[in-house]
Scaffold this active site. Sequence first.
Site, mmCIF file in Angstrom:
data_model
loop_
_atom_site.group_PDB
_atom_site.id
_atom_site.type_symbol
_atom_site.label_atom_id
_atom_site.label_comp_id
_atom_site.label_asym_id
_atom_site.label_seq_id
_atom_site.Cartn_x
_atom_site.Cartn_y
_atom_site.Cartn_z
ATOM 1 N N PHE A 1 -23.338 15.824 43.353
ATOM 2 C CA PHE A 1 -22.303 15.244 42.506
ATOM 3 C C PHE A 1 -22.993 14.561 41.338
ATOM 4 C CE2 PHE A 1 -19.549 11.969 40.847
ATOM 5 C CZ PHE A 1 -18.395 12.682 40.630
ATOM 6 N N ASP B 1 -31.442 11.915 39.275
ATOM 7 C CA ASP B 1 -30.161 11.273 39.003
ATOM 8 C C ASP B 1 -30.046 10.055 39.915
ATOM 9 O OD1 ASP B 1 -27.545 10.411 38.907
ATOM 10 O OD2 ASP B 1 -26.651 12.411 38.958
ATOM 11 N N LYS C 1 -23.821 3.437 35.965
ATOM 12 C CA LYS C 1 -23.135 2.538 36.894
ATOM 13 C C LYS C 1 -23.676 1.111 36.834
ATOM 14 C CE LYS C 1 -21.292 6.096 39.950
ATOM 15 N NZ LYS C 1 -19.975 6.131 39.335
#
Length: 403
Positions: free
Chosen positions: A141, A226, A255
């Site tokens: 994801f 990531d 984030k």
Amino acid sequence: MSTTEELIASAEAHSAPTYHPLPVVVATADGAWMTDVEGRRYLDLLAGYSALNFGHGNRRLIEAAKAQLERVTLTSRAFHHDRFAEFCARLAELCGMEMVLPMNTGAEAVESAVKTARKWGYRVKGVPEGRAKVVVAGNNFHGRTTTIISFSTDSEARADFGPYTPGFEIVPYGDLTAMRAAVTENTVAVLLEPIQGEAGVLVPPAGYLAGVRELTRERNVLFVADEIQSGLGRTGRTFACEHEGVVPDMYVLGKALGGGVVPVSAVVSSSEVLGVFRPGEHGSTFGGNPLACAVALEVIAMLRSGEYQRRATELGEHLHRELGQLAGSGRITQVRGRGLWAGIDIDPAYGTGREISEKLMDRGVLVKDTHGSTVRIAPPLVISKEDLDWGLAQLRGVLGLGA
């Protein structure tokens, strides 16, 4: 004041149905706790998918934002501003890198990393134009843009959004043999989550990340990590790659970099890699804006203290001990994770992940399900041991093991 039911009905009437949130409407939040519009309090064990690593309303971050709001919030990249240079320098230093490409959201950063890898492949490695390949892992994801869902194996993310962007090869996560077979002379990058969050907090086999690092060096391929969910303290280290002593060629961050205050993301790499760009080839109006830089600089300063990494390590060990005991009950079939991050597979006989999440909500605990039977736990790193234990007691109660 409108009620929970009224606000949810209005949201469903006027917003595109792209999410299926739990039926709670948050009005205020502080630390690890949130309060809904009726005044009910909930312990947050999701932390905005790691965007709120430092908790809700963290005073250092709020004060940094307020101070910057009084000065200047946006110049666009048409002009310099006085927070930009320090942000880039401090973030590069934190990552042990040289250059920063600032963006806003995690998906933008992943897109930027893909563009960077392709550009590097053509200009530096010498891959023939239009032939660059990026190897990714199944169950990944990385976001929901058209390009990113082109290399997703999630049918919900992909269906009805084609035609898909070419140039990607998908191999099983954790399978170093498959990775080695997939890397060719036209491969420019391997893009991986050091721990797969959305897939259920999947931790790869020991030695996998180190093996990928060795392979990519051997084949002159960029290793792109990531760390949008796994990074910035979540696993007990600044970056999850550190657990295997691995330094990638490129970090993709987001984030928690914005502290849950503003969206901030970045690609961080060497001057050889990010130096391939020329003015006009990539950019973002809001990327690296003064407000974002001010908040991110405070995040970086907090991470440099090591306090949050230590908390994630110590509380994470406690979390996994407690969950391990629950796994022995038979109600939970598997527990995975690292630091203050866990994926819990619920025995379907006791309910789906969604049903367990709703029952926990009724007891004042907020978590989120994924992939049917899995519940994720990722509290703010500022959570107290007492609050964490209370949340775990509610999980035991939901599973019929006593509160």
